[in-house]
Design an enzyme around this catalytic site. Structure first.
Site, PDB file in Angstrom:
ATOM      1  N   VAL A 174       0.855  -1.194   0.000  1.00  0.00           N
ATOM      2  CA  VAL A 174       0.000   0.000   0.000  1.00  0.00           C
ATOM      3  C   VAL A 174       0.887   1.239   0.000  1.00  0.00           C
ATOM      4  CG1 VAL A 174      -1.818   1.274   1.183  1.00  0.00           C
ATOM      5  CG2 VAL A 174      -1.737  -1.219   1.365  1.00  0.00           C
ATOM      6  N   GLY A 219       3.526   2.197  -1.683  1.00  0.00           N
ATOM      7  CA  GLY A 219       4.966   2.070  -1.908  1.00  0.00           C
ATOM      8  C   GLY A 219       5.832   2.355  -0.699  1.00  0.00           C
ATOM      9  N   GLU A 240       0.988   1.788 -17.290  1.00  0.00           N
ATOM     10  CA  GLU A 240       1.273   0.646 -18.164  1.00  0.00           C
ATOM     11  C   GLU A 240       0.702   0.941 -19.557  1.00  0.00           C
ATOM     12  OE1 GLU A 240       2.680  -2.289 -17.076  1.00  0.00           O
ATOM     13  OE2 GLU A 240       2.891  -1.476 -15.051  1.00  0.00           O
ATOM     14  N   LYS A 274      -5.739  -1.669  -2.621  1.00  0.00           N
ATOM     15  CA  LYS A 274      -5.100  -0.999  -1.482  1.00  0.00           C
ATOM     16  C   LYS A 274      -6.149  -0.578  -0.444  1.00  0.00           C
ATOM     17  CE  LYS A 274      -1.369   0.483  -4.513  1.00  0.00           C
ATOM     18  NZ  LYS A 274      -0.909   1.527  -5.443  1.00  0.00           N
TER      19      LYS A 274
HETATM   20  P1  NDP Z   1       7.847  -6.304 -12.880  1.00  0.00           P
HETATM   21  O1  NDP Z   1       6.903  -6.740 -13.923  1.00  0.00           O
HETATM   22  O2  NDP Z   1       8.793  -5.212 -13.189  1.00  0.00           O
HETATM   23  O3  NDP Z   1       8.723  -7.569 -12.423  1.00  0.00           O
HETATM   24  C1  NDP Z   1       8.159  -8.833 -12.200  1.00  0.00           C
HETATM   25  C2  NDP Z   1       9.298  -9.828 -12.022  1.00  0.00           C
HETATM   26  O4  NDP Z   1       8.740 -11.071 -11.644  1.00  0.00           O
HETATM   27  C3  NDP Z   1      10.123 -10.064 -13.279  1.00  0.00           C
HETATM   28  O5  NDP Z   1      11.487 -10.210 -12.965  1.00  0.00           O
HETATM   29  C4  NDP Z   1       9.587 -11.392 -13.805  1.00  0.00           C
HETATM   30  O6  NDP Z   1      10.537 -12.182 -14.477  1.00  0.00           O
HETATM   31  C5  NDP Z   1       9.205 -12.078 -12.513  1.00  0.00           C
HETATM   32  N1  NDP Z   1       8.143 -13.041 -12.702  1.00  0.00           N
HETATM   33  C6  NDP Z   1       6.864 -12.800 -13.085  1.00  0.00           C
HETATM   34  N2  NDP Z   1       6.185 -13.952 -13.179  1.00  0.00           N
HETATM   35  C7  NDP Z   1       7.051 -14.930 -12.860  1.00  0.00           C
HETATM   36  C8  NDP Z   1       6.958 -16.333 -12.779  1.00  0.00           C
HETATM   37  N3  NDP Z   1       5.821 -16.972 -13.077  1.00  0.00           N
HETATM   38  N4  NDP Z   1       8.048 -17.045 -12.400  1.00  0.00           N
HETATM   39  C9  NDP Z   1       9.215 -16.418 -12.138  1.00  0.00           C
HETATM   40  N5  NDP Z   1       9.364 -15.077 -12.179  1.00  0.00           N
HETATM   41  C10 NDP Z   1       8.303 -14.361 -12.547  1.00  0.00           C
HETATM   42  O7  NDP Z   1       6.978  -5.969 -11.589  1.00  0.00           O
HETATM   43  P2  NDP Z   1       7.257  -4.863 -10.473  1.00  0.00           P
HETATM   44  O8  NDP Z   1       8.624  -5.030  -9.950  1.00  0.00           O
HETATM   45  O9  NDP Z   1       6.835  -3.542 -10.963  1.00  0.00           O
HETATM   46  O10 NDP Z   1       6.165  -5.263  -9.365  1.00  0.00           O
HETATM   47  C11 NDP Z   1       6.339  -6.392  -8.544  1.00  0.00           C
HETATM   48  C12 NDP Z   1       5.285  -6.388  -7.444  1.00  0.00           C
HETATM   49  O11 NDP Z   1       5.433  -5.242  -6.654  1.00  0.00           O
HETATM   50  C13 NDP Z   1       3.840  -6.384  -7.954  1.00  0.00           C
HETATM   51  O12 NDP Z   1       3.037  -7.155  -7.094  1.00  0.00           O
HETATM   52  C14 NDP Z   1       3.458  -4.917  -7.850  1.00  0.00           C
HETATM   53  O13 NDP Z   1       2.068  -4.736  -7.687  1.00  0.00           O
HETATM   54  C15 NDP Z   1       4.203  -4.527  -6.614  1.00  0.00           C
HETATM   55  N6  NDP Z   1       4.482  -3.096  -6.517  1.00  0.00           N
HETATM   56  C16 NDP Z   1       5.125  -2.484  -7.548  1.00  0.00           C
HETATM   57  C17 NDP Z   1       5.398  -1.138  -7.483  1.00  0.00           C
HETATM   58  C18 NDP Z   1       6.133  -0.450  -8.578  1.00  0.00           C
HETATM   59  O14 NDP Z   1       6.341   0.766  -8.472  1.00  0.00           O
HETATM   60  N7  NDP Z   1       6.541  -1.116  -9.627  1.00  0.00           N
HETATM   61  C19 NDP Z   1       4.985  -0.334  -6.310  1.00  0.00           C
HETATM   62  C20 NDP Z   1       4.356  -1.106  -5.262  1.00  0.00           C
HETATM   63  C21 NDP Z   1       4.105  -2.429  -5.387  1.00  0.00           C
HETATM   64  P3  NDP Z   1      11.205 -11.714 -15.857  1.00  0.00           P
HETATM   65  O15 NDP Z   1      12.096 -10.559 -15.488  1.00  0.00           O
HETATM   66  O16 NDP Z   1      11.973 -12.880 -16.340  1.00  0.00           O
HETATM   67  O17 NDP Z   1      10.061 -11.329 -16.730  1.00  0.00           O
HETATM   68  N1  HSE Z   2       0.477   1.580 -10.493  1.00  0.00           N
HETATM   69  C1  HSE Z   2       0.609   2.011  -9.143  1.00  0.00           C
HETATM   70  C2  HSE Z   2       0.460   3.530  -9.079  1.00  0.00           C
HETATM   71  C3  HSE Z   2       1.958   1.667  -8.541  1.00  0.00           C
HETATM   72  O1  HSE Z   2       0.336   4.196 -10.105  1.00  0.00           O
HETATM   73  O2  HSE Z   2       0.451   4.039  -7.971  1.00  0.00           O
HETATM   74  C4  HSE Z   2       1.967   0.317  -7.908  1.00  0.00           C
HETATM   75  O3  HSE Z   2       1.104   0.254  -6.811  1.00  0.00           O
END
Ligand code: NDP
Ligand code: HSE
Length: 441
Positions: free
Chosen positions: A136, A138, A194, A209
């Site tokens: 929630v 970040g 996205e 959240k």
């Molecule tokens: P990304 O898409 O950037 O990264 C996801 C990662 O997970 C990649 O490395 C991917 O592998 C790996 N992955 C996905 N599916 C599989 C699988 N089946 N098996 C193995 N590895 C897998 O996501 P984010 O880092 O942006 O987000 C991650 C989490 O954090 C999410 O739940 C998101 O909601 C949460 N979050 C993200 C924020 C943000 O600012 N980005 C903020 C707050 C929360 P590969 O690299 O090989 O594709």
């Molecule tokens: N997509 C979200 C945002 C970030 O715009 O705040 C991950 O929770």
């Protein structure tokens, strides 16, 4: 100390090496000495699960740590950090890790908002920590304050700007008069939104959240399906400009509130008075405004997304879980004892601001006011302005129209919606230009 055995390292498995995972790995590796001192034992990153080993990655993540065998990785870990996202295989991997006695840390709000009871029951049964500060808002510490710091108080209401993308979009609409589509394209170009912006724009991310915040604040299980959700897709540049003209800012709010009847959890765009602290939250920043009986109003503000800010919250959870493993003890378990009734969307109470175009002739305002009175909805303010050319001197008075802007007092959502429908049906009402809720007043 001579003769003292060094503490056994804690094995940390990282699931995911994307935006957040890369920064978690970097933090664990570059900050190893500090983290060991804070925990009382070294944290050893034993593997990083990804989908594709061939993807080019940040050199901070050693290639030899990468694996596609996430199931095997979680088997031998003391702490499993899930930052892969999605429901499966994240859910199965976390349950497997918990069953194997590992503490788990996740940033995955979608999974928590859907599978909260299952995950908590498993963690409680296994006696391990399940931590999710990053899920929630970040980097903003909000889970721990609501769950722990306010555990002796009574939270009445939580109002949050918990989606940075939509806050950025609304902010751009306000500052430069952009239409929604243009502002979304800009958010995409900057990497906030996205390619498919649905999760943000239609409020799914904020709803997940909101469910988590409400569960913590009211000691009641709330899932994403219990959250009434309306995104920002229908908000126009004209709405945002009209809001500014009446001293408001349009924000997508996640609202969790306790009433005498139960708990209302909802996500929708709302007019926030410009002197409310939430109105000052600009760009992609997040903020959560909490009202508690004892503490009064509290505001938590910061970066709600991005690799390093989110990794900060994840690493805080890792340190906390690791300390428990070294020193004994455990973080808080699920607290759902209150089990308050969850109110349907139309039982929420809110205020409406309605903009409409009406025929400009005697008795019209009285007719509109009469409909509100019939529905038991009390008017707070009314403003009328004549419309441009039609109001000009010499124009045919029979064709003249006026803009009406009505703000109501608080009433049940069901009454307000029925009132607007009835007003729309009046003959002198040419158009309902917009209906926006007013919060934070
Ligand atoms: P990304 O898409 O950037 O990264 C996801 C990662 O997970 C990649 O490395 C991917 O592998 C790996 N992955 C996905 N599916 C599989 C699988 N089946 N098996 C193995 N590895 C897998 O996501 P984010 O880092 O942006 O987000 C991650 C989490 O954090 C999410 O739940 C998101 O909601 C949460 N979050 C993200 C924020 C943000 O600012 N980005 C903020 C707050 C929360 P590969 O690299 O090989 O594709
Ligand atoms: N997509 C979200 C945002 C970030 O715009 O705040 C991950 O929770």
């Amino acid at each position: 100390m001579p003769g003292t055995a060094s503490p056994t390292p804690l094995r940390v498995a990282l699931l995911g090496c994307g935006v957040v995972g890369t920064e978690v790995a970097r933090g664990l590796l570059t900050g190893a000495a500090d983290l060991a001192a804070r925990v009382g034992a070294p944290l050893e990153l034993v593997g990083v699960a990804v989908r594709d080993l061939e993807t080019e990655r940040d050199p901070a993540v050693p290639r030899e740590l990468l694996t596609t065998d996430a199931e095997k990785l979680v088997e031998s870990a003391d702490i499993v950090v899930e930052v892969m996202g999605g429901i499966e295989p994240a859910r199965t991997l976390l349950l497997r890790a918990i069953a194997g006695g590992a503490s788990v840390v996740t940033a995955n709000k979608a999974l928590l908002a859907e599978r909260w009871p299952e995950l908590f029951e498993a963690a409680d049964a296994a006696g391990v920590d399940l931590s999710f500060e990053a899920a929630v808002a970040g980097a903003i510490p909000i889970v721990r304050p609501v769950r722990e710091s306010l555990a002796g108080d009574h939270v009445r209401r939580v109002l949050g700007i918990v989606n940075g993308t939509t806050n950025f979009v609304l902010d751009r609409m306000a500052t430069d008069g952009l239409e929604l589509e243009e502002a979304v394209r800009e958010a995409q170009a900057l990497g906030y939104a996205e390619a498919d912006p649905t999760a943000d724009v239609d409020g799914f991310d904020a709803a997940a959240k909101a469910a988590i915040l409400a569960s913590l604040a009211f000691h009641t299980r709330v899932s994403i399906d219990d959250v009434a959700r309306e995104g920002i897709r229908a908000v126009t540049a004209d709405d945002v400009a009209a809001a500014a003209a009446t001293g408001h800012t349009v924000k997508l709010l996640a609202i969790a509130e306790r009433t005498a009847e139960g708990v209302s959890v909802r996500v929708h765009p709302a007019l926030v008075p410009t002197d409310h602290p939430l109105a000052a939250v600009r760009g992609a920043f997040n903020a959560v405004f909490v009202e508690a009986d004892g503490a009064g109003p509290l505001m938590f503000y910061g970066q709600g997304a991005g690799g390093r800010p989110t990794a900060s919250a994840v690493l805080g959870d890792v340190v906390s879980a690791a300390r428990h493993r070294v020193l004994g003890g455990k973080g808080p378990q699920e607290s759902a004892y209150a089990s308050l009734p969850l109110l349907p969307a139309d039982a929420a109470t809110t205020r409406y601001q309605v903009r409409l175009v009406v025929d400009d002739r005697p008795g019209v305002l009285a007719q509109v006011a009469g409909v509100l009175a019939e529905h038991g909805v009390s008017i707070d303010t009314v403003r009328q302005s004549a419309l441009g050319a039609e109001a000009a001197e010499g124009a045919d008075p029979a064709g003249a129209t006026a803009n009406l802007l009505l703000t109501t007092h608080r009433a049940r959502e069901a009454s307000l919606a029925a009132t607007v429908a009835a007003v729309a049906g009046l003959a002198p009402v040419r158009e309902i230009t917009s209906v926006l809720r007013v919060e934070g007043a």
